[in-house]
Design a protein around this motif. Structure first.
Motif, PDB file in Angstrom:
ATOM      1  N   SER A 115     -62.910 -48.854   7.023  1.00 58.46           N
ATOM      2  CA  SER A 115     -61.984 -50.116   6.866  1.00 58.46           C
ATOM      3  C   SER A 115     -61.505 -49.833   5.511  1.00 58.46           C
ATOM      4  O   SER A 115     -61.895 -49.385   4.404  1.00 58.46           O
ATOM      5  CB  SER A 115     -62.718 -51.577   6.990  1.00 58.46           C
TER       6      SER A 115
ATOM      7  N   SER B 247     -60.050 -54.554   9.185  1.00 58.49           N
ATOM      8  CA  SER B 247     -60.776 -55.039  10.512  1.00 58.49           C
ATOM      9  C   SER B 247     -60.781 -53.619  11.217  1.00 58.49           C
ATOM     10  O   SER B 247     -61.452 -53.380  12.258  1.00 58.49           O
ATOM     11  CB  SER B 247     -60.079 -55.892  11.324  1.00 58.49           C
TER      12      SER B 247
ATOM     13  N   THR C  49     -58.312 -49.653  16.638  1.00 53.85           N
ATOM     14  CA  THR C  49     -58.664 -49.793  17.914  1.00 53.85           C
ATOM     15  C   THR C  49     -58.875 -48.513  18.294  1.00 53.85           C
ATOM     16  O   THR C  49     -58.322 -47.302  17.947  1.00 53.85           O
ATOM     17  CB  THR C  49     -57.557 -50.466  18.685  1.00 53.85           C
TER      18      THR C  49
ATOM     19  N   THR D  44     -54.218 -51.783  14.664  1.00 53.56           N
ATOM     20  CA  THR D  44     -55.573 -52.338  13.949  1.00 53.56           C
ATOM     21  C   THR D  44     -56.093 -53.428  14.889  1.00 53.56           C
ATOM     22  O   THR D  44     -55.367 -53.922  15.698  1.00 53.56           O
ATOM     23  CB  THR D  44     -54.968 -52.976  12.567  1.00 53.56           C
ATOM     24  N   GLN D  45     -57.257 -53.604  14.389  1.00 58.50           N
ATOM     25  CA  GLN D  45     -58.165 -54.859  15.192  1.00 58.50           C
ATOM     26  C   GLN D  45     -57.706 -56.093  14.661  1.00 58.50           C
ATOM     27  O   GLN D  45     -57.251 -56.222  13.465  1.00 58.50           O
ATOM     28  CB  GLN D  45     -59.693 -54.816  14.839  1.00 58.50           C
TER      29      GLN D  45
END
Length: 320
Positions: free
Chosen positions: A46, A52, A55, A317-318
């Protein structure tokens, strides 16, 4: 049974028509695509830009550890790294045919009481009508602008004020480089290359310039771009991203393996993103005046020091 057949075929048509509206049309298609060498199946660390993390990859040609490798060359005519070009029977026509077979097996289609080939044809016609009706409604919901009396005119992208730059390196902040897998120092000139590649990729994408993309990205990523462009063309759409601005960026990790250098960078950037109907030149998604923001993890690879950085992966990104 007839109710079950009706429900299944209606849901198949609905999912088929809504799929284009849910996908992102910009470069990368909102997917996590490409390869990060031996770290393809490892999450990048991160960063302040992407706290976060990223993916997992939806599309990659890198086999999972322990699984047999598959070669794209095994299928003649395919582009390395590209999803198969399914054509009519693999997309809309295939969904209709599948829905027709399901309906025929579960109650001879939506007409009911019919039989054989005629009932199947009648049911396929009804599915097509349902699909076109849903497509019409979805386009109304998207707020298509009416064409001008003199025919469609090209949309002009509105000039925007300059964005504030961060980090003193064209928006990119240098984090302490990760040295696992081999020492690698990422320098200010490298960050400038990453930012310029972000802009160049989007410019080539907007021109639908595959040759230009080949000079900026790996063959695997070019294959994915080509497939996404074909999917847009199948709907008679095109996507253009303009005025790309890097708002913030930082290094997630950098390493060397097998004679190649890798760097994964988190980038938050803004842009004017619009999808057009080629027939009318009207905007069907996005805007030519309102900026949108995206945060992605881009991985770059080069053939050792002095080589040119090429885009090898884009990760979403998450959710925060």
């Amino acid at each position: 049974m007839r109710r079950t057949a009706t429900f299944l075929t209606a849901m198949a048509a609905l999912a088929l028509v809504l799929a284009p509206a849910l996908a992102e049309a910009r470069a990368g298609g909102g997917f996590s695509s490409g390869s990060r060498g031996s770290r393809t199946y490892s999450a990048p660390p991160s960063t302040p830009t992407a706290p976060s993390g990223g993916t997992q990859f939806n599309r990659t040609t890198t086999p999972q550890p322990g699984s047999p490798a598959t070669s794209p060359a095994a299928r003649p005519g395919t582009v390395p790294g590209a999803a198969p070009n399914r054509g009519f029977f693999g997309s809309f026509g295939g969904a209709l045919l599948t829905g027709g077979l399901i309906g025929a097996l579960l109650g001879f289609g939506l007409f009911g009481g019919g039989g054989g080939f005629g009932a199947m044809l009648g049911m396929l016609l009804q599915i097509a009508l349902i699909g076109f009706a849903i497509m019409f409604v979805m386009r109304l919901i998207r707020g298509r602008r009416p064409a001008t009396a003199g025919g469609p005119a090209p949309y002009a992208y509105q000039a925007q004020p300059e964005a504030k730059q961060f980090g003193g390196m064209g928006g990119m902040k240098a984090a302490e480089p990760v040295r696992a897998g081999g020492p690698l120092q990422i320098r200010p000139a490298d960050f400038q290359d990453f930012e310029q590649t972000l802009k160049d990729i989007n410019a080539a994408w907007s021109r639908r310039d595959l040759q230009g993309l080949r000079t900026l990205a790996t063959p695997e990523m070019v294959g994915f771009f080509a497939q996404d462009l074909r999917d847009l063309e199948a709907r008679n759409w095109r996507n253009e991203t303009r005025d790309i601005r890097l708002e913030q960026g930082d290094l997630a990790e950098a390493w060397s393996e097998d004679g190649e250098d890798y760097a994964t960078v988190a980038m938050r950037f803004s842009m004017l993103d619009a999808t057009f109907d080629n027939a009318t030149n009207q905007v069907v998604e996005g805007s030519t005046t309102q900026r949108q923001t995206a945060t992605e993890l881009w991985t770059f690879v080069r053939k050792g020091p002095g080589g040119r950085w090429m885009l090898s992966a884009i990760q979403q990104t998450q959710p925060a």
